[in-house]
Design an enzyme around this catalytic site. Structure first.
Site, PDB file in Angstrom:
ATOM      1  N   ASP A  10       1.046  -1.080   0.347  1.00 39.86           N
ATOM      2  CA  ASP A  10       0.311  -0.513   0.067  1.00 39.86           C
ATOM      3  C   ASP A  10       0.636   1.525   0.262  1.00 39.86           C
ATOM      4  O   ASP A  10       1.497   0.872   0.286  1.00 39.86           O
ATOM      5  CB  ASP A  10      -0.863   0.428   1.335  1.00 39.86           C
ATOM      6  CG  ASP A  10      -1.717   1.230   1.562  1.00 39.86           C
ATOM      7  OD1 ASP A  10      -2.805   1.436   0.455  1.00 39.86           O
ATOM      8  OD2 ASP A  10      -2.041   1.955   2.813  1.00 39.86           O
ATOM      9  N   SER A  11       0.470   2.177   0.138  1.00 37.87           N
ATOM     10  CA  SER A  11       1.125   3.577  -0.479  1.00 37.87           C
ATOM     11  C   SER A  11       1.624   3.629   1.427  1.00 37.87           C
ATOM     12  O   SER A  11       2.655   4.664   1.812  1.00 37.87           O
ATOM     13  CB  SER A  11       0.102   4.328  -0.761  1.00 37.87           C
ATOM     14  OG  SER A  11      -1.276   4.828  -0.230  1.00 37.87           O
ATOM     15  N   TYR A  42      -0.708   8.876  -2.247  1.00 41.56           N
ATOM     16  CA  TYR A  42      -0.955   8.475  -3.543  1.00 41.56           C
ATOM     17  C   TYR A  42      -1.681   8.899  -3.585  1.00 41.56           C
ATOM     18  O   TYR A  42      -1.720   9.273  -5.505  1.00 41.56           O
ATOM     19  CB  TYR A  42      -0.321   6.893  -3.879  1.00 41.56           C
ATOM     20  CG  TYR A  42       1.123   5.898  -3.918  1.00 41.56           C
ATOM     21  CD1 TYR A  42       1.506   6.658  -3.036  1.00 41.56           C
ATOM     22  CD2 TYR A  42       1.109   4.969  -4.529  1.00 41.56           C
ATOM     23  CE1 TYR A  42       2.447   6.035  -2.959  1.00 41.56           C
ATOM     24  CE2 TYR A  42       1.935   4.313  -4.561  1.00 41.56           C
ATOM     25  CZ  TYR A  42       3.093   5.012  -3.773  1.00 41.56           C
ATOM     26  OH  TYR A  42       4.217   3.813  -3.395  1.00 41.56           O
ATOM     27  N   CYS A  73      -4.505  -1.295  -1.831  1.00 45.41           N
ATOM     28  CA  CYS A  73      -4.515   0.076  -1.761  1.00 45.41           C
ATOM     29  C   CYS A  73      -5.669  -0.168  -3.108  1.00 45.41           C
ATOM     30  O   CYS A  73      -5.486  -0.189  -4.576  1.00 45.41           O
ATOM     31  CB  CYS A  73      -2.959   0.598  -2.360  1.00 45.41           C
ATOM     32  SG  CYS A  73      -3.464   2.935  -2.638  1.00 45.41           S
ATOM     33  N   THR A  75      -6.479   3.266  -5.204  1.00 41.66           N
ATOM     34  CA  THR A  75      -5.997   4.203  -5.532  1.00 41.66           C
ATOM     35  C   THR A  75      -4.814   2.724  -6.330  1.00 41.66           C
ATOM     36  O   THR A  75      -4.888   3.361  -7.547  1.00 41.66           O
ATOM     37  CB  THR A  75      -4.895   5.689  -4.909  1.00 41.66           C
ATOM     38  OG1 THR A  75      -5.534   5.440  -3.950  1.00 41.66           O
ATOM     39  CG2 THR A  75      -4.726   5.868  -6.248  1.00 41.66           C
ATOM     40  N   GLU A 152      -3.226   8.972   8.683  1.00 40.68           N
ATOM     41  CA  GLU A 152      -1.198   9.171   8.710  1.00 40.68           C
ATOM     42  C   GLU A 152      -1.338   9.822  10.094  1.00 40.68           C
ATOM     43  O   GLU A 152      -0.277   9.578   9.961  1.00 40.68           O
ATOM     44  CB  GLU A 152      -0.761   9.046   7.543  1.00 40.68           C
ATOM     45  CG  GLU A 152      -1.186   8.148   6.311  1.00 40.68           C
ATOM     46  CD  GLU A 152      -0.412   6.891   6.280  1.00 40.68           C
ATOM     47  OE1 GLU A 152       0.928   7.001   6.703  1.00 40.68           O
ATOM     48  OE2 GLU A 152      -0.804   5.794   5.470  1.00 40.68           O
ATOM     49  N   CYS A 186     -11.042   2.917  -0.373  1.00 46.07           N
ATOM     50  CA  CYS A 186      -9.740   3.222   0.151  1.00 46.07           C
ATOM     51  C   CYS A 186      -9.691   1.793   0.942  1.00 46.07           C
ATOM     52  O   CYS A 186     -10.101   2.691   2.130  1.00 46.07           O
ATOM     53  CB  CYS A 186      -9.307   4.230   0.305  1.00 46.07           C
ATOM     54  SG  CYS A 186      -7.657   5.262   0.894  1.00 46.07           S
ATOM     55  N   HIS A 188      -7.605   2.729   3.385  1.00 43.80           N
ATOM     56  CA  HIS A 188      -7.046   3.605   4.784  1.00 43.80           C
ATOM     57  C   HIS A 188      -8.721   4.002   5.733  1.00 43.80           C
ATOM     58  O   HIS A 188      -8.925   4.324   6.950  1.00 43.80           O
ATOM     59  CB  HIS A 188      -6.573   5.111   4.626  1.00 43.80           C
ATOM     60  CG  HIS A 188      -5.783   4.896   4.392  1.00 43.80           C
ATOM     61  ND1 HIS A 188      -4.167   4.314   3.379  1.00 43.80           N
ATOM     62  CD2 HIS A 188      -3.970   5.639   5.382  1.00 43.80           C
ATOM     63  CE1 HIS A 188      -2.944   4.504   3.295  1.00 43.80           C
ATOM     64  NE2 HIS A 188      -3.053   5.331   4.210  1.00 43.80           N
TER      65      HIS A 188
HETATM   66  N1  DGL Z   1      -4.334   3.005   1.090  1.00 47.65           N
HETATM   67  C1  DGL Z   1      -4.555   4.143  -0.702  1.00 47.65           C
HETATM   68  C2  DGL Z   1      -5.951   3.686  -1.018  1.00 47.65           C
HETATM   69  O1  DGL Z   1      -6.123   2.736  -0.711  1.00 47.65           O
HETATM   70  C3  DGL Z   1      -4.459   5.842   0.266  1.00 47.65           C
HETATM   71  C4  DGL Z   1      -4.078   5.740  -1.230  1.00 47.65           C
HETATM   72  C5  DGL Z   1      -2.794   7.285  -0.895  1.00 47.65           C
HETATM   73  O2  DGL Z   1      -1.927   7.312  -0.474  1.00 47.65           O
HETATM   74  O3  DGL Z   1      -3.808   8.154  -1.188  1.00 47.65           O
HETATM   75  O4  DGL Z   1      -6.435   4.472  -2.103  1.00 47.65           O
END
Ligand code: DGL
Length: 271
Positions: A10-11, A42, A73, A75, A152, A186, A188
């Site tokens: 993941d990011s 991301y 992720c 994204t 975050e 997402c 997160h």
């Molecule tokens: N967990 C990532 C997602 O599912 C976060 C993306 C990001 O870093 O903006 O999209």
């Protein structure tokens, strides 16, 4: 049987929502996790930049000889290119397909909401995947760019007033649209699902995309006879691209168990 580890990335920390479910349903599996904490988020970046990062992230996981990849992720899964997928020497799942399958099962009214990062919502990946299941679904999507930075930064407590305020604003159009199912597109977002649930109301069913991706991976690996059959305790290794200082504390809060295993900062740019 295939006793090599499963790679998850993941990011940042959001993919740990998939790890948490994976540990529950596949306790025998060794895990290699990569969180690109040095380059998160991301979702506000261009497709080209996200794809460049994705190639490096995948090269790193492959260097650990993983048998399967969970792109935990929304994204990355939404903008991953055919070229990247074609070059993968192992099978993978992203999060949209598992999540839309679960949403399609859960909805009664056919009115489904999707929230994700700007890149995810711009890509239309969830809408397309839902449309492929049933083109009668009424899909309502909204980008929530501040959710990832809030998570975050640890603004995750159910009574955090800042996050509640932001959630009320982002979710208002979805309440207005009278959806009965909301895809947290997402990984997160499940970390603040208590806030999202209380803003949406108890009658709205939330779909946790990380959890669904782990379940999907389980079914795939079981079907392919690729589950780990070793009789030893499974290990987890966590790699991140920024300081390891707060990782254990933040990850423990998401995994709801202490982080046991190797934690290391790597130079992702070198992959
Ligand atoms: N967990 C990532 C997602 O599912 C976060 C993306 C990001 O870093 O903006 O999209």
């Amino acid at each position: 049987m295939d006793n090599r580890p499963i790679g998850i990335f993941d990011s940042g920390l959001g993919g740990l929502t998939a790890v948490s479910e994976l540990k529950k349903i596949m306790p025998n599996e060794n895990i290699i996790y990569f969180g690109d904490t040095g380059r998160v988020p991301y979702g506000t970046r261009s497709k080209e930049t996200i794809q460049k990062y994705t190639k490096q992230d995948i090269r790193f996981l492959l260097s650990k000889d993983v048998k399967y990849i969970i792109v935990a992720c929304g994204t990355i899964s939404s903008v991953i290119s055919d070229e990247i997928v074609a070059g993968l020497p192992v099978s993978y799942t992203g999060v949209p397909i598992p999540a839309v399958k679960a949403a399609a099962k859960a909805t009664k009214s056919g009115r489904i909401g999707v929230i994700g990062t700007p890149a995810t919502i711009r890509s239309g990946a969830y809408e397309r995947a839902l449309g492929n299941i049933n083109n009668q679904f009424s899909v309502h999507a909204n980008a929530c760019p501040l959710f990832v930075p809030l998570v975050e930064s640890g603004f995750t407590n159910p009574d955090n007033e800042v996050t509640i305020l932001v959630a009320r604003q982002y979710l208002a159009p979805l309440i207005e649209a009278n959806i009965d199912t909301l895809i947290l597109g997402c990984t997160h977002y499940p970390i603040i699902k208590d806030i999202i649930q209380s803003v949406m109301g108890e009658h709205v069913r939330l779909i946790d995309s990380g959890q669904e991706a782990a379940r999907y991976a389980f079914k795939f690996l079981a079907k392919q006879n690729m589950l780990n059959d070793a009789k030893v305790i499974a290990t987890s290794e966590y790699y991140i691209s920024d300081t390891v200082e707060h990782f254990a504390t933040n990850a423990t809060a998401i995994l709801k168990e202490p982080v046991v295993g190797h934690v290391e900062k790597i130079d992702i740019e070198s992959y």
